[in-house]
Design an enzyme around this catalytic site. Structure first.
Site, short mmCIF file in Angstrom:
data_model
loop_
_atom_site.label_atom_id
_atom_site.label_comp_id
_atom_site.label_asym_id
_atom_site.label_seq_id
_atom_site.Cartn_x
_atom_site.Cartn_y
_atom_site.Cartn_z
N ARG A 1 0.84 -1.20 0.00
CA ARG A 1 0.00 0.00 0.00
C ARG A 1 0.88 1.25 0.00
O ARG A 1 1.94 1.28 0.62
CB ARG A 1 -0.87 -0.02 1.26
CG ARG A 1 -1.89 1.12 1.37
CD ARG A 1 -2.94 1.04 0.29
NE ARG A 1 -4.13 1.81 0.62
CZ ARG A 1 -5.12 2.05 -0.24
NH1 ARG A 1 -5.06 1.56 -1.47
NH2 ARG A 1 -6.18 2.74 0.12
N THR B 1 -9.04 0.06 -10.43
CA THR B 1 -8.40 -1.10 -9.82
C THR B 1 -8.54 -2.38 -10.65
O THR B 1 -9.36 -2.46 -11.54
CB THR B 1 -8.96 -1.29 -8.39
OG1 THR B 1 -8.81 -0.09 -7.69
CG2 THR B 1 -8.29 -2.38 -7.62
N GLU C 1 -6.04 3.76 -7.68
CA GLU C 1 -7.21 4.41 -7.09
C GLU C 1 -8.21 4.79 -8.17
O GLU C 1 -8.70 3.94 -8.86
CB GLU C 1 -6.83 5.59 -6.20
CG GLU C 1 -7.67 5.69 -4.92
CD GLU C 1 -9.15 5.93 -5.12
OE1 GLU C 1 -9.94 5.05 -4.75
OE2 GLU C 1 -9.52 7.01 -5.61
N ASP D 1 -7.90 8.23 -0.25
CA ASP D 1 -8.56 7.18 0.55
C ASP D 1 -8.44 7.44 2.05
O ASP D 1 -9.04 6.70 2.85
CB ASP D 1 -7.97 5.80 0.23
CG ASP D 1 -8.65 5.14 -0.96
OD1 ASP D 1 -9.56 5.75 -1.54
OD2 ASP D 1 -8.26 4.01 -1.32
N SER E 1 -7.73 0.90 2.84
CA SER E 1 -8.19 0.39 1.55
C SER E 1 -9.40 -0.52 1.74
O SER E 1 -9.73 -0.92 2.86
CB SER E 1 -7.05 -0.42 0.92
OG SER E 1 -7.50 -1.16 -0.18
N SER E 2 -10.07 -0.82 0.63
CA SER E 2 -11.13 -1.83 0.64
C SER E 2 -10.74 -3.07 -0.14
O SER E 2 -11.54 -3.99 -0.32
CB SER E 2 -12.40 -1.27 0.00
OG SER E 2 -12.85 -0.18 0.72
N GLY F 1 -13.55 -1.98 -7.40
CA GLY F 1 -14.88 -1.44 -7.13
C GLY F 1 -14.98 -0.48 -5.96
O GLY F 1 -16.06 -0.29 -5.41
N GLY F 2 -13.85 0.11 -5.53
CA GLY F 2 -13.91 1.02 -4.38
C GLY F 2 -14.43 0.29 -3.17
O GLY F 2 -14.18 -0.91 -2.99
N1 GLU Z 1 -8.55 2.93 -3.69
C1 GLU Z 1 -9.43 1.85 -3.40
C2 GLU Z 1 -8.91 1.02 -2.28
O1 GLU Z 1 -7.76 1.00 -2.04
C3 GLU Z 1 -9.62 0.95 -4.55
C4 GLU Z 1 -10.14 1.68 -5.67
C5 GLU Z 1 -11.13 0.95 -6.44
O2 GLU Z 1 -11.29 -0.23 -6.49
O3 GLU Z 1 -11.80 1.67 -7.07
O4 GLU Z 1 -9.64 0.37 -1.66
#
Ligand code: GLU
Length: 634
Positions: free
Chosen positions: A142, A436, A456, A476, A500-501, A522-523
Site C-alpha cells: 500500500r 483497480t 485508485e 482514501d 483500503s477496501s 470497485g472502491g
Molecule cells: N482505492 C481503493 C482502495 O484502495 C480501490 C479503488 C477501487 O477499487 O476503485 O480500496
C-alpha cells in the site's frame, strides 16, 4: 522443459511482431491483421462534500458486458482484467514460472494495456499460498503519505471540501507507490524464474505498440481532467482534435519501455532511487495542479510488508483475507461471520430472494459500521481486529440484526473491546471510486497468488511520468481529521497508509486445500462483491462463474444497493414496500477468480470488464489474434 521454454519465446516472436503506427494513428474498427505490413515509425502522427461531489462520476464505468465462459485447466491458470495480460501471465506459468512470477509479468503488462486501473505507479495487496509448505503469506504494498505532506489539499479556502476530482488531480494526492517493492518481496520469497525476463514481453509491447481496447476508449471519452494533464493528455488523446484515440489505435509507449528496462535490469531499486525516482519526484512536486510533497527520501524509505494473515472459520471453510491497512479482509470476514450467526439462515433463502438480500444486506450493514469506525493503518492506530472477529462478538452483534423494519439511519459500530480511548467516534468519510484490477494465478505446483492492485480512481492522479500514471491513493484517507474532538482512525498522517477496501481472498476447504481464490475492483463496493460471491458459491451452491455473473446486492450502512438488472425489479419493489431505501446503480465490478474442484482449476471472469482466464488449453502464442478478438468482439 524445451516445450515450456518454447512457449514464451514463441509468444514473444509471434505476438510482438505488431507493426505499429506512430502515436495517435487512427485505425478505427479495422481488424488488427489487416494492419500488418503498414510501415511503422515513419507514419504521420496522427464538492462541498466528497460523497456528494462524486455523485455521477464513474471513472471506471460499466462500458459493456462481454460473454464469458468458464475455462477449465489442470496444469495452471491465469486470470486478469485484460486478455493480453492474462496470456502473458499464462505463458510464464507454461514456462514453469511460479504463481508470483506470473502475477508480476501480468501486472507489468496491465501497467501498459490497462493503464486506467493499476500499474507500477500504484500499490496493492497480495496473498500467496505455497502448495509445498501449505503456508500463506499476506503482502502489503500500500502507498504511504509523504513525510512532509499534508491532507489540507482536500480543503477549499472557505473550509469546505473540494470537489472530489479537483483533489484527485495533480501531485498532492500521490502516495509513495508500493507495488514494485511488494512484488520484489514476494519474488524473493516465491519467485522461480529470474526477475528481469518477466518484464520482457511488456517492454517489447510498449516499444511496438498495442491497440486501444473498447473499455479504455470508453473511459477516455469521459475522464475528467486527463486531457489537460501533460504528458498524459497527448498520450491518450488526439492533440489536434482533442478526441480520445479510437478503439484499435496503436499506442506506443517508449517511455514505459525505458522505465521497465531499467527496473528489469536494476530491480525495484531502479524505481525507488536514481534517475527514475528523480523524475517521479519532479513530476509530483512540479505538477501543474496541486503540487505535492513526495520526496526522494520518501521513495528510498518505502518498504513493503508481510502482514499477519487474517482468517475466519466460516461453516466448514477457512476464509482468509487481507489485514489492515485494508479493510477488505476484516469486513468480508465479519459479513460472513454475522450471516453464520444470524437466526435467519441464508442457505434456506432462495438466491436473490428478498430474504436472501435482506440477510446479506443487514450483515453487511453492521460490518460496514465497524469498518468505518475502526479500520485504519495498524502501524498508526490500534484496531480491535481480534475482538471484531471473535466468535463471542459476532454472536452478540448478529443478535442485533433487525429484519422487522428497514433501518432509517446508519447503524452504529459495535463495542468489540472495552478499551476505546484511541478510537474515533464517527463514520469515516473517505470517498473511493471504482478503478483497480484483480489478478489470480495458479502454477504447475498448485501454488496460488491472488492480488488486487490499484492506482485508485480511473487514471489515478493523472500525473504521468516514465510512461506510467501515478496513483491518487491519498484520497482514501478520511477527509476530516476529527469529529466531536476525537481523532478519526483513518485520518491523514505522514508516512501512514490510507485505509483500503481491496480484498484479495482465499478460501480453504475442510481438507486445508484451496477451494476459491478471488478478488475485485470497485472502491468500497469491493467488499460486498467479494463477500456475495463467496457466499453464493459456498451457500447457494453456484459455480464461481455464475456467482460472479448474477446481479450484485449490498449495503454499505445506508441504502440497499441492487444492481440494475431487470430480473430484480420485482424484488426491489418488494423491499421498497417494506420501507427500504433502494438504489439501483450500474455496478462495474471486476471479479476474477479460480475455483478448485477435484484437482481442476475452473475460472471465474467478470463479464462487466474485459478479462480473460487462460489455462493450458487456451494459451495463445499469437497476441495479435488476442488483441483482434478483444477489439472486434465488443
Ligand atoms: N482505492 C481503493 C482502495 O484502495 C480501490 C479503488 C477501487 O477499487 O476503485 O480500496
Amino acid at each position: 522443459m524445451t516445450a515450456r521454454s518454447g512457449t514464451l519465446s514463441s509468444l514473444l516472436r509471434a505476438g510482438f511482431g505488431l507493426i505499429v503506427l506512430g502515436g495517435g494513428s487512427m485505425l478505427g474498427g479495422l481488424a488488427l491483421q489487416a494492419l500488418l505490413g503498414v510501415p511503422g515509425d515513419d507514419m504521420p502522427n496522427q464538492a462541498p462534500s466528497p460523497n456528494s461531489a462524486i455523485e455521477g462520476i464513474a471513472p471506471e464505468a460499466l462500458i459493456s458486458r462481454s460473454e464469458t465462459k468458464a475455462v477449465t485447466a489442470q496444469d495452471y491458470m491465469m486470470v486478469a482484467a485484460h486478455p493480453v495480460a492474462a496470456q502473458i501471465g499464462a505463458a510464464i506459468l507454461d514456462d514453469g514460472g511460479s504463481a508470483v512470477d506470473a502475477i508480476i509479468a501480468a501486472q507489468i503488462a496491465l501497467t501498459l494495456v490497462e493503464p486506467q486501473s493499476s500499474g507500477i505507479g500504484g500499490g496493492g495487496f497480495l496473498l500467496v499460498w505455497d502448495a509445498e509448505t501449505g503456508g500463506l503469506t499476506s503482502y502489503d504494498g500500500r502507498e504511504t503519505a509523504p513525510a512532509l505532506g499534508s491532507g489540507d489539499y482536500v480543503m477549499q479556502q472557505d473550509g469546505a471540501f473540494r470537489p472530489f476530482m479537483e483533489a484527485v488531480t495533480g501531485g498532492a494526492s500521490v502516495g509513495v507507490p508500493g507495488l514494485l517493492r511488494m512484488l520484489e518481496l514476494a519474488h524473493q520469497d516465491h519467485g522461480t524464474l529470474p526477475w528481469g525476463p518477466l518484464f520482457t514481453p511488456t517492454i517489447q509491447l510498449a516499444e511496438n505498440g498495442f491497440p486501444i481496447s473498447p473499455r479504455l476508449n470508453g473511459l477516455l471519452q469521459n475522464a475528467p481532467y486527463l486531457k489537460d494533464m501533460e504528458p498524459a493528455g497527448s498520450y491518450f488523446y488526439d492533440t489536434a482534435t482533442g478526441a480520445a484515440h479510437p478503439v484499435g489505435t496503436i499506442l506506443r509507449n517508449p517511455d514505459l519501455a525505458r522505465s521497465l528496462q531499467a527496473i528489469a535490469t536494476g530491480g525495484a531499486d531502479a524505481f525507488y532511487t536514481g534517475p527514475l525516482a528523480e523524475e517521479i519526484v519532479s513530476a509530483v512536486q512540479n505538477a501543474s495542479r496541486n503540487p505535492g510533497a513526495l520526496s526522494l527520501t520518501d521513495l528510498a524509505n518505502y518498504s513493503a510488508k508481510r502482514r499477519d494473515n487474517l482468517c475466519l472459520t466460516y461453516r466448514v471453510y477457512q476464509v482468509c483475507g487481507m489485514a489492515p491497512p485494508s479493510s477488505g479482509g476484516s469486513t468480508v470476514l465479519q459479513i460472513l461471520g454475522l450471516m453464520e450467526n444470524s437466526d435467519r439462515d441464508i442457505r434456506q433463502a432462495e438466491p436473490h430472494s428478498t430474504d436472501g438480500i435482506q440477510i446479506f444486506g443487514e450483515a453487511m450493514r453492521l460490518a460496514f459500521a465497524d469498518r468505518d469506525r475502526f479500520l485504519a493503518d495498524t502501524d498508526f492506530v490500534s484496531v480491535p481486529l481480534k475482538e471484531m472477529l471473535s466468535p463471542a462478538y459476532l454472536v452478540r452483534r448478529a443478535r442485533t440484526m433487525d429484519f422487522s423494519h428497514a433501518p432509517k439511519v446508519p447503524r452504529e459500530a459495535g463495542n468489540p473491546t472495552n478499551d476505546q480511548a484511541f478510537l474515533p467516534d464517527i463514520l469515516d468519510d473517505s470517498p473511493e471510486l471504482p478503478s483497480t484490477s484483480h489478478l489470480v494465478a495458479v502454477d504447475r505446483t498448485g501454488s496460488v497468488a491472488t492480488m488486487t492492485s490499484s492506482i485508485e480512481t480511473g487514471f489515478g492522479s493523472r500525473v504521468m511520468v516514465g510512461g506510467f500514471l501515478l496513483n491518487n491513493q491519498l484520497t482514501d484517507f478520511a477527509w476530516s481529521d476529527v469529529k466531536g474532538g476525537l481523532p478519526i482512525a483513518n485520518r491523514y498522517e505522514p508516512n501512514k497508509r490510507p485505509r483500503s477496501s481491496m480484498a484479495p481472498t482465499l478460501v480453504f476447504g475442510p481438507d486445508g486445500q484451496p477451494r476459491l481464490a478471488l478478488g475485485s475492483p470497485g472502491g468500497s463496493r469491493i467488499i460486498g462483491y467479494v463477500a456475495k460471491t463467496v457466499m453464493a458459491v459456498l451457500d447457494w451452491d453456484m459455480s464461481l462463474q455464475r456467482a460472479i455473473e448474477t446481479p450484485h446486492f449490498q449495503n454499505r450502512n445506508g441504502a440497499m444497493e441492487i444492481e440494475e438488472a431487470p430480473n430484480l425489479d420485482g424484488i426491489a419493489a418488494t423491499l421498497t414496500a417494506r420501507g427500504y431505501d433502494i438504489q439501483r446503480p450500474a455496478m462495474a465490478s471486476g471479479l476474477h477468480g479460480v475455483e478448485f474442484i477435484g484437482g481442476q482449476y475452473i475460472s471465474g471472469v467478470d463479464p462487466r470488464r474485459e478479462g480473460l482466464a487462460v489455462g493450458e488449453a487456451n494459451l495463445s502464442p499469437n497476441l495479435d489474434q488476442v488483441f483482434e478478438t478483444l477489439i472486434t468482439k465488443h
